[in-house]
Design a protein around this motif. Structure first.
Motif, mmCIF file in Angstrom:
data_model
loop_
_atom_site.group_PDB
_atom_site.id
_atom_site.type_symbol
_atom_site.label_atom_id
_atom_site.label_comp_id
_atom_site.label_asym_id
_atom_site.label_seq_id
_atom_site.Cartn_x
_atom_site.Cartn_y
_atom_site.Cartn_z
ATOM 1 N N ALA A 228 0.798 -1.234 0.000
ATOM 2 C CA ALA A 228 0.000 0.000 0.000
ATOM 3 C C ALA A 228 0.829 1.283 0.000
ATOM 4 C CB ALA A 228 -0.976 -0.013 1.172
ATOM 5 N N PRO A 229 1.940 1.368 0.778
ATOM 6 C CA PRO A 229 2.696 2.624 0.801
ATOM 7 C C PRO A 229 3.321 3.001 -0.542
ATOM 8 C CG PRO A 229 3.275 1.247 2.689
ATOM 9 C CD PRO A 229 2.474 0.395 1.751
ATOM 10 N N VAL B 277 1.895 2.407 -3.644
ATOM 11 C CA VAL B 277 0.936 2.571 -4.739
ATOM 12 C C VAL B 277 0.890 4.008 -5.242
ATOM 13 C CG1 VAL B 277 -1.508 2.454 -5.375
ATOM 14 C CG2 VAL B 277 -0.486 0.606 -4.030
ATOM 15 N N GLU B 278 0.720 4.961 -4.332
ATOM 16 C CA GLU B 278 0.564 6.353 -4.769
ATOM 17 C C GLU B 278 1.832 6.925 -5.409
ATOM 18 O OE1 GLU B 278 -1.659 9.310 -5.979
ATOM 19 O OE2 GLU B 278 -2.371 7.466 -5.032
ATOM 20 N N PRO B 279 3.029 6.671 -4.862
ATOM 21 C CA PRO B 279 4.229 7.159 -5.551
ATOM 22 C C PRO B 279 4.344 6.650 -6.984
ATOM 23 C CG PRO B 279 4.782 6.510 -3.322
ATOM 24 C CD PRO B 279 3.369 6.081 -3.556
ATOM 25 N N LEU B 280 3.968 5.408 -7.210
ATOM 26 C CA LEU B 280 4.015 4.845 -8.558
ATOM 27 C C LEU B 280 2.967 5.504 -9.452
ATOM 28 C CD1 LEU B 280 4.524 1.111 -7.587
ATOM 29 C CD2 LEU B 280 6.117 2.452 -8.973
ATOM 30 N N ARG B 281 1.767 5.652 -8.929
ATOM 31 C CA ARG B 281 0.703 6.265 -9.728
ATOM 32 C C ARG B 281 1.034 7.718 -10.048
ATOM 33 N NH1 ARG B 281 -5.122 5.740 -7.925
ATOM 34 N NH2 ARG B 281 -5.443 5.899 -10.180
ATOM 35 N N GLN B 282 1.627 8.436 -9.104
ATOM 36 C CA GLN B 282 2.005 9.829 -9.351
ATOM 37 C C GLN B 282 3.062 9.940 -10.448
ATOM 38 O OE1 GLN B 282 3.137 11.622 -5.620
ATOM 39 N NE2 GLN B 282 1.032 11.698 -4.839
ATOM 40 N N ALA C 209 -6.345 -0.112 -1.280
ATOM 41 C CA ALA C 209 -5.015 0.463 -1.489
ATOM 42 C C ALA C 209 -4.956 1.365 -2.713
ATOM 43 C CB ALA C 209 -3.980 -0.650 -1.615
ATOM 44 N N GLY C 210 -5.954 1.276 -3.600
ATOM 45 C CA GLY C 210 -6.010 2.153 -4.751
ATOM 46 C C GLY C 210 -5.293 1.664 -5.984
#
Length: 301
Positions: A82-83, A85-90, A111-112
């Motif tokens: 989960a931690p 996911v967002e850095p990769l998507r950004q 987790a998105g």
């Protein structure tokens, strides 16, 4: 696909119309990821990279290398992903994760992630041994509108047609590429894979206990049964601290000895023969429409 799918195989799959995945195992260096990723990207086709969350926790430089490469897709599974996911998507990267149960899929949605892989128990390599591909796929499709790929037991166009007919967005396929000319697979291992039938695989944590790589016991692996596995099955805790057993495994791996090394493969392994190119494997899968059309016409065989 660690130790099987380097940059060459990844690029070949992408060039042939699939989405090649670079298998970044826990033991590789960040520079290996950069070098093989550059090979995968050289043809200009989209490709992906597979990481294990439990490994990234201890090897953050793996994630850093992936963010530098910016592949089209990153698969992050097995542990607390989960931690990341967002850095990769950004960074503009599509994020996938493998789910072995409906509970796994629910966690992935929370987790998105962008894509869920319904990884059934038939699949080769690491994951859960809880639910077969088809019932798992159906349950996850009923759960979410996210794209769902099906993984496990898809050895040819019939299998791909089946999961597409059920509603999968595509197939998540590994075993079918084990003996490809572009794979990193050694010749003794390639020959053993070709000789194996659909009953030759076994699921467990013996090889993880032997390797001491750090795999959580929660995620065993499906591999070809061999004498090393049979010797240590049921004695995994003992093996974790048995230096002689560890040394035998390491030596067997270095020698590519099928009797001692782990050869991860799914239950579709019986369909493999010869040493095809990745393009030939993809050409075979591309005939899935024949089986879908036959089913619609009521003359499927």
């Amino acid at each position: 696909m660690a130790n099987v799918s380097g940059g060459k195989l990844t690029a070949a799959i992408s060039a042939a119309g699939g989405l090649g995945m670079l298998g970044a195992g826990s033991a590789v260096t960040a520079d290996w990821i950069r070098t093989e990723g550059a090979i995968a990207a050289a043809g200009g086709k989209p490709y992906g990279i597979g990481l294990m969350a439990w490994s990234v926790e201890h090897r953050p430089e793996h994630l850093e290398a992936v963010l530098e490469l910016k592949p089209a897709l990153v698969s992050l599974s097995f542990g607390d992903y989960a931690p990341y996911v967002e850095p990769l998507r950004q960074a503009g990267i599509v994020v996938a994760t493998q789910a072995g149960t409906v509970a796994d899929a629910r966690a992935a949605i929370t987790a998105g992630v962008d894509v869920i892989v319904a990884r059934g128990a038939e699949a080769g390599g690491h994951g859960r041994n809880a639910v077969a591909t088809l019932p798992l796929l159906q349950a996850i499709l009923d759960l979410t509108d996210l794209p769902v790929l099906a993984g496990g037991g898809i050895s040819g166009p019939r299998g791909l047609a089946a999961v597409l007919a059920a509603g999968a967005a595509g197939g998540w396929i590994g075993t079918a590429f084990l003996t490809c000319d572009e794979a990193l697979t050694s010749e003794p291992v390639r020959q053993r894979v070709i000789e194996a039938d659909e009953t030759a695989t076994v699921y467990g944590t013996v090889f993880d206990a032997a390797s001491r790589a750090g795999w959580p016991d929660e995620f065993g692996g499906r591999a070809l049964r061999n004498s090393y596995f049979e010797t240590w099955q049921g004695r995994e805790e003992e093996l974790k601290t048995d230096d002689a057993g560890h040394a035998e495994y390491v030596e067997g791996t270095r020698a590519a000895d099928p009797a001692r090394a782990s050869i991860y493969a799914g239950q579709g392994v019986g369909a493999l023969s010869g040493r095809p190119t990745a393009a030939e494997v993809l050409d075979g899968f591309a005939t899935y429409r024949t089986y879908l059309q036959a089913a619609l016409n009521g003359d499927a065989k």
